[in-house]
Design a protein around this motif. Sequence first.
Motif, mmCIF file in Angstrom:
data_model
loop_
_atom_site.group_PDB
_atom_site.id
_atom_site.type_symbol
_atom_site.label_atom_id
_atom_site.label_comp_id
_atom_site.label_asym_id
_atom_site.label_seq_id
_atom_site.Cartn_x
_atom_site.Cartn_y
_atom_site.Cartn_z
ATOM 1 N N LYS A 44 0.813 -1.216 0.000
ATOM 2 C CA LYS A 44 0.000 0.000 0.000
ATOM 3 C C LYS A 44 0.850 1.270 0.000
ATOM 4 O O LYS A 44 0.468 2.279 -0.596
ATOM 5 N N LEU A 45 1.988 1.223 0.669
ATOM 6 C CA LEU A 45 2.827 2.418 0.729
ATOM 7 C C LEU A 45 3.592 2.674 -0.558
ATOM 8 O O LEU A 45 3.808 3.826 -0.949
ATOM 9 N N GLU A 46 4.026 1.603 -1.228
ATOM 10 C CA GLU A 46 4.909 1.762 -2.389
ATOM 11 C C GLU A 46 4.343 2.723 -3.440
ATOM 12 O O GLU A 46 5.052 3.649 -3.871
ATOM 13 N N ALA B 298 9.894 3.932 6.294
ATOM 14 C CA ALA B 298 10.105 4.317 4.900
ATOM 15 C C ALA B 298 10.783 5.676 4.812
ATOM 16 O O ALA B 298 11.676 5.891 3.978
ATOM 17 N N GLY B 299 10.361 6.592 5.673
ATOM 18 C CA GLY B 299 10.992 7.900 5.677
ATOM 19 C C GLY B 299 12.478 7.806 5.995
ATOM 20 O O GLY B 299 13.317 8.443 5.340
ATOM 21 N N ARG B 300 12.811 7.004 6.996
ATOM 22 C CA ARG B 300 14.228 6.827 7.360
ATOM 23 C C ARG B 300 15.023 6.222 6.210
ATOM 24 O O ARG B 300 16.141 6.656 5.910
ATOM 25 N N LEU B 301 14.453 5.225 5.555
ATOM 26 C CA LEU B 301 15.191 4.506 4.513
ATOM 27 C C LEU B 301 15.334 5.305 3.229
ATOM 28 O O LEU B 301 16.317 5.151 2.500
ATOM 29 N N ASP C 223 12.746 6.492 14.325
ATOM 30 C CA ASP C 223 12.925 6.564 12.872
ATOM 31 C C ASP C 223 12.755 7.979 12.336
ATOM 32 O O ASP C 223 12.759 8.190 11.120
ATOM 33 N N GLY C 224 12.578 8.949 13.240
ATOM 34 C CA GLY C 224 12.557 10.345 12.823
ATOM 35 C C GLY C 224 11.186 10.941 12.617
ATOM 36 O O GLY C 224 11.077 12.095 12.163
#
Length: 305
Positions: free
Chosen positions: A60-62, A93-96, A125-126
């Motif tokens: 769903k996020l991709e 996802a934000g971190r990566l 993770d920020g």
Amino acid sequence: MGDVTSDNPPGAAGLAALRPLLPSPLAEVTDERFARRGLRLLLKRDDLIHPDLPGNKWRKLEPNLDAAAAAGRRTLLTFGGAYSNHLRATAAAGRLLGFATVGVVRGEELADRPLNPSLAQCAADGMELRFVDRGTYRRKAEPEVLARLVPEGAFVVPEGGSNAAAAQGCTALGRELHGVADVVGVACGTGGTLAGLAAGLAGGQRAVGFPVLKGGFLGPEVERLQREAFGGRRGDWQLDERFHFGGYAKSSAELEEFAEDFAGRHGVPVERVYVAKMLFGLTALAEEGAFTPGSTVAAVITGAP
């Protein structure tokens, strides 16, 4: 807060840098509760797609991450409760990928309490956590409320990540199951995974969704998502509302015993909020004779504990 757009899309390495394991593994397990009804049981291990973005969270996020990156947005804002898997996945996802992330959390009273492990991981993770009262949270889709919550230029991902793009992303899950299952079971929170899964299945296959929240609202929501994503209802799908065990994150001794037993039988850790309820529901339907003998039933394992 100022404009958070940029001419340079975040995540210079791109989504491919996350190296998701796709298609996710499919494993057959022997379970006499299914076997004595003439059924095969498969586990679709979406929990193994990515260690930080497992299961339906990646699917769903991709497409939403891709859209944000294409638009040059540097900040993602999304919504969730205190134990939201979606918030954790968005923060990861934000971190990566180099996005800033903002999580609007239901429950203003939580602001003065120590962070639970889920929210602590988001913060690590920020993710910037913004706690709002429950009345405001219920009205989060209203334009005037959104205007107060969303920084200028931020890319908004809905609660649970479920929107038309997410449903389209989840069609891949259905396509990965072509020719291998007659019935596919999946747990449902906001409905996006079921909407896309059902649309991606082939003719003759059907999906059964097991809502983890009570209230009976999910059917119209799945239909709305399918209209927005595909122009109308798609695929053969149904909901079984009986197995929410009191609502989101609620459980019982019976469910706990079932989850422990299933994990012991098959060596698969069983996540409690979603996966345990889906597996319990599928097993109950099998024992009720709801599936035609000779059928293959696939259970989508959407996350790990």
